[in-house]
Design an enzyme around this catalytic site. Structure first.
Site, short mmCIF file in Angstrom:
data_model
loop_
_atom_site.label_atom_id
_atom_site.label_comp_id
_atom_site.label_asym_id
_atom_site.label_seq_id
_atom_site.Cartn_x
_atom_site.Cartn_y
_atom_site.Cartn_z
N ALA A 8 0.85 -1.20 0.00
CA ALA A 8 0.00 0.00 0.00
C ALA A 8 0.88 1.24 0.00
CB ALA A 8 -0.90 0.01 1.23
N CYS A 9 0.68 2.12 -1.00
CA CYS A 9 1.38 3.40 -1.04
C CYS A 9 0.36 4.51 -0.82
CB CYS A 9 2.13 3.58 -2.36
SG CYS A 9 1.08 3.78 -3.81
N PRO A 10 0.78 5.74 -0.55
CA PRO A 10 -0.16 6.81 -0.23
C PRO A 10 -1.23 7.05 -1.28
CG PRO A 10 2.04 7.47 0.40
CD PRO A 10 2.18 6.17 -0.34
#
Length: 488
Positions: A8-10
């Protein structure tokens, strides 16, 4: 070995899926099995209970929080950033292997402390304050982006259908003709405008959420709404979110009787948090922030000529510098935040940032076609993908090139993106959409010159990277000087 992983990235657009692919390829090469859940912007398919139960270890490669962490209770967990997963997936698998072998004998029987569902965004444990602050802010931005996208595209579409005067149309609740294109344009504009009213409250609410979990959502939203009311805008939303998170985090440290503990998260904490944040925003810090926001707006409005070009060049260089990393996100967040201001200068900044972000993948893709011999087979394969990634405003498409030759690639794309950013600001191109790349070109103000700015930056990046690689190749191929004869 069997693993499960969550990435999960921003923004949940590129790094999330690149990290997942890297982990899958590394596991395949090692003869291991892995199931990856990508918690991206398009949603995710949760790992099955059987996968989690049968896993020897868990890998969490995330720059924001991971949803439903309690399902991994009792499993060895390795935590890392998405960039670590992209750059060193085999290393993470090795860490997971060691963690699995060192697992305590009774770990399998461990149970989560609470059956309450995990929150959708938390900071990675053990991170430093600077890292946590960035994750808090980017969590808020990641939840705000869908509202910006929906509202911005609807407003841009309304301008395309009905012209800029469509903002003066009467409310569609009072006057709407299904057979009139102007009425549909007015409807799109008013829906988009309503979506925009949520930007600051959502930003503040989910910054607070990232800091202190669900009890902080209500105080964060209340603080963000007050920021809009007092004119503090985007800056006020940032402060309100941090303030709400800090207040709730402090209140949660108070020990209360067991009988009251059950109502604390749903009644007491939101109530007291909203009261404290509301008083502070209305009475103490709201107006000073509003003055600062007004000064920022006046500065942006007054930008012209060399100053505007310089700002565009700076933002363009930041977007290209780390291709989706922290510096890139600072520039992108600044541009998206400006959309809440809505003046011409803010829309020009958004256009410059998006144009500059398309340059690195496109420039490197073109370079790999023009002089393929200067690139490895893997880079040439990445170049074919980079065309679509660049056109879609996914700057991360340049990472495979920069990872293999950073000293030549990064300066080249930074200069190319800076060129595009400066030209876009100089030409006065505008954009309300926060994403979409070349596919939102019909919604760009001054689209022809916008394309010129992008093509100029691509050309600059291509020429510079080819020159740098050719120069390095010539030096490598240059024969060593013959040794002088030693006299007898």
């Amino acid at each position: 070995m069997k693993y499960v992983a969550v990435t999960a990235c921003p923004t949940g657009i590129a790094h999330t899926y690149m990290a997942a692919e890297a982990l899958e390829q590394a596991a395949k090469a090692a003869g291991d099995e892995i199931a990856v859940e990508t918690q991206g912007s398009a949603g995710s398919t949760p790992l099955s209970a059987a996968d989690v139960q049968g896993a020897d270890a868990v890998i969490l490669a995330a720059d924001v929080g991971v949803r439903d962490r309690e399902r991994f209770a009792g499993k060895p967990v390795v935590e890392a950033t998405v960039k670590q997963a992209i750059n060193d997936a085999p290393g993470l698998l090795e860490q997971a292997r060691h963690a699995a072998r060192a697992k305590p004998a009774d770990a399998a029987s461990a149970q989560p402390e609470s059956t309450e569902p995990a929150l959708s965004s938390k900071v990675v444990s053990g991170a430093g304050f600077g890292t946590r602050l960035r994750q808090w802010l980017m969590t808020g931005v990641s939840y705000m982006i869908p509202f910006v996208s929906a509202g911005g595209l609807l407003i841009a579409l309304s301008f395309a259908l009905g012209g800029y005067q469509i903002t003066d149309a009467p409310p569609v609740t009072e006057q709407f003709d299904p057979t009139s294109l102007i009425s549909w344009a007015a409807l799109a504009n008013q829906i988009g405008s309503e979506a925009f009213t949520f930007l600051v409250p959502v930003l503040a609410g989910f910054i607070a959420f990232a800091i202190a979990d669900r009890p902080a959502i209500a105080p964060g939203f209340v603080g963000g709404a007050i920021a809009v009311t007092v004119g503090a805008g985007f800056l006020g939303g940032l402060v309100a979110g941090l303030l709400a998170g800090a207040v709730i985090a402090g209140l949660k440290q108070i020990n209360v009787p067991r009988g009251i503990a059950g109502i604390m998260p749903v009644v007491v904490l939101p109530l007291l948090g909203s009261l404290v944040v509301g008083v502070l925003m209305f009475v103490v810090i709201g107006k000073p922030i509003a003055l600062a926001m007004s000064a920022l707006t006046d500065w942006l409005t007054g930008l012209s000529g060399a100053n505007a070009a310089l700002l565009g060049a700076l933002l363009g260089a930041m977007i290209a510098f780390d291709m989706g990393g922290p510096v890139n996100k600072v520039a992108y967040t600044f541009a998206v935040g400006g959309l809440s201001i809505g003046n011409t200068a803010s829309l020009q900044i958004m256009a410059a940032v998006m144009a500059a972000g398309m340059v690195p993948p496109l420039g490197l893709a073109l370079a790999s076609v023009v002089r393929g011999k200067l690139f490895t087979p893997a880079e040439r394969a990445s170049g074919r993908t980079a065309w679509l990634l660049g056109a879609s405003f996914i700057t991360e498409g340049a990472i495979p090139f920069a990872a293999g030759d950073p000293l030549r690639v990064i300066p080249s794309i930074v200069i190319g993106s800076a060129t595009t950013g400066a030209l876009s600001m100089t030409f006065g191109a505008t954009l309300r959409a926060p994403h979409g790349g070349i596919f939102v070109l019909p919604l760009v103000g001054n689209p022809l010159m916008y394309l010129v700015a992008i093509l100029a930056g691509v050309a600059v990046s291509t020429v510079l990277v080819l020159f740098a690689k050719q120069l390095g190749r010539n030096r490598a191929e240059q024969p060593a000087p013959e040794s002088a004869a030693v006299p007898a």
